[in-house]
Design a protein around this motif. Structure first.
Motif, PDB file in Angstrom:
ATOM      1  N   LEU A   1     -29.075 -44.353  20.051  1.00  0.00           N
ATOM      2  CA  LEU A   1     -27.987 -43.862  20.895  1.00  0.00           C
ATOM      3  C   LEU A   1     -28.553 -43.266  22.177  1.00  0.00           C
ATOM      4  CD1 LEU A   1     -25.952 -41.891  18.195  1.00  0.00           C
ATOM      5  CD2 LEU A   1     -25.341 -44.102  19.197  1.00  0.00           C
ATOM      6  N   SER A   2     -27.767 -43.298  23.222  1.00  0.00           N
ATOM      7  CA  SER A   2     -28.108 -42.623  24.482  1.00  0.00           C
ATOM      8  C   SER A   2     -27.062 -41.561  24.726  1.00  0.00           C
ATOM      9  CB  SER A   2     -28.098 -43.608  25.647  1.00  0.00           C
ATOM     10  OG  SER A   2     -29.089 -44.589  25.477  1.00  0.00           O
ATOM     11  N   GLY A   3     -27.517 -40.386  25.118  1.00  0.00           N
ATOM     12  CA  GLY A   3     -26.580 -39.299  25.375  1.00  0.00           C
ATOM     13  C   GLY A   3     -27.177 -38.258  26.290  1.00  0.00           C
ATOM     14  N   GLN A   4     -26.455 -37.172  26.427  1.00  0.00           N
ATOM     15  CA  GLN A   4     -26.880 -36.076  27.286  1.00  0.00           C
ATOM     16  C   GLN A   4     -26.495 -34.773  26.615  1.00  0.00           C
ATOM     17  OE1 GLN A   4     -25.730 -36.588  31.379  1.00  0.00           O
ATOM     18  NE2 GLN A   4     -25.583 -34.392  31.704  1.00  0.00           N
ATOM     19  N   ASN A   5     -27.438 -33.824  26.604  1.00  0.00           N
ATOM     20  CA  ASN A   5     -27.080 -32.545  26.000  1.00  0.00           C
ATOM     21  C   ASN A   5     -26.238 -31.729  26.977  1.00  0.00           C
ATOM     22  OD1 ASN A   5     -28.861 -31.149  27.740  1.00  0.00           O
ATOM     23  ND2 ASN A   5     -30.317 -30.663  26.131  1.00  0.00           N
ATOM     24  N   LEU A   6     -25.726 -30.616  26.508  1.00  0.00           N
ATOM     25  CA  LEU A   6     -24.816 -29.815  27.325  1.00  0.00           C
ATOM     26  C   LEU A   6     -25.528 -29.002  28.397  1.00  0.00           C
ATOM     27  CD1 LEU A   6     -22.152 -28.702  24.703  1.00  0.00           C
ATOM     28  CD2 LEU A   6     -22.143 -30.674  26.254  1.00  0.00           C
TER      29      LEU A   6
END
Length: 155
Positions: free
Chosen positions: A14-19
């Motif tokens: 998965l690809s994502g971004q933390n807050l």
């Protein structure tokens, strides 16, 4: 305890971004050698996610990191930014923001690749940084699920 429909051996990429705004490729960018990843599909699953994160704190294994992954349907970037900003504002603890990674993806494809049949329950899974799945559980933490998790951590 593998309780997905079809037990998987590898966590889906998965690809994502933390807050805090840092981009992640999951599982490779996770900090722990072992990582408890709690995937939530619906906003009302936050209570179960919080219970899992509290349970892992009680386990007290220094080489384990815990992550919350809200898995959301794909949205235009503008809406992704606004949603991430709203979530970040609701979480005062910096470490919690750093360990909350939002992923905007095709949820149906994810469910299929993970061997899951629906979005009705959170998915907690213990994985190595290389994506190897060591343990997994659907739903809220129970005393038996936590005992299974502890056993997986000592093996």
């Amino acid at each position: 305890m593998i309780s997905a429909e079809q037990p998987i051996r590898r966590f889906p990429t998965l690809s994502g971004q933390n807050l805090e705004g840092r981009k992640f490729e999951i599982p490779g960018d996770l900090a722990g050698e072992l990582n408890l990843v709690v995937v939530a599909f619906l906003q009302d699953q936050q209570t179960d996610v919080d219970a899992w994160l509290k349970a892992i704190e009680l386990v007290d294994y220094p080489n384990v990191e815990a992550y919350e992954i809200p898995l959301l349907r794909r949205l235009p970037r503008f809406y992704q930014r606004r949603l991430n900003e709203g979530m970040a504002e609701g979480i005062p603890d910096q470490k919690a923001r750093e360990h909350t990674i939002t992923v905007y993806t095709n949820r149906r494809a994810f469910l299929q690749s993970a061997g899951l049949h629906n979005e009705k329950e959170v998915w907690a899974t213990l994985i190595r940084r290389d994506g190897t799945v060591l343990w997994t559980h659907l739903g809220r933490p129970t005393s038996m699920a936590i005992a299974d998790l502890r056993q997986s951590l000592t093996e």
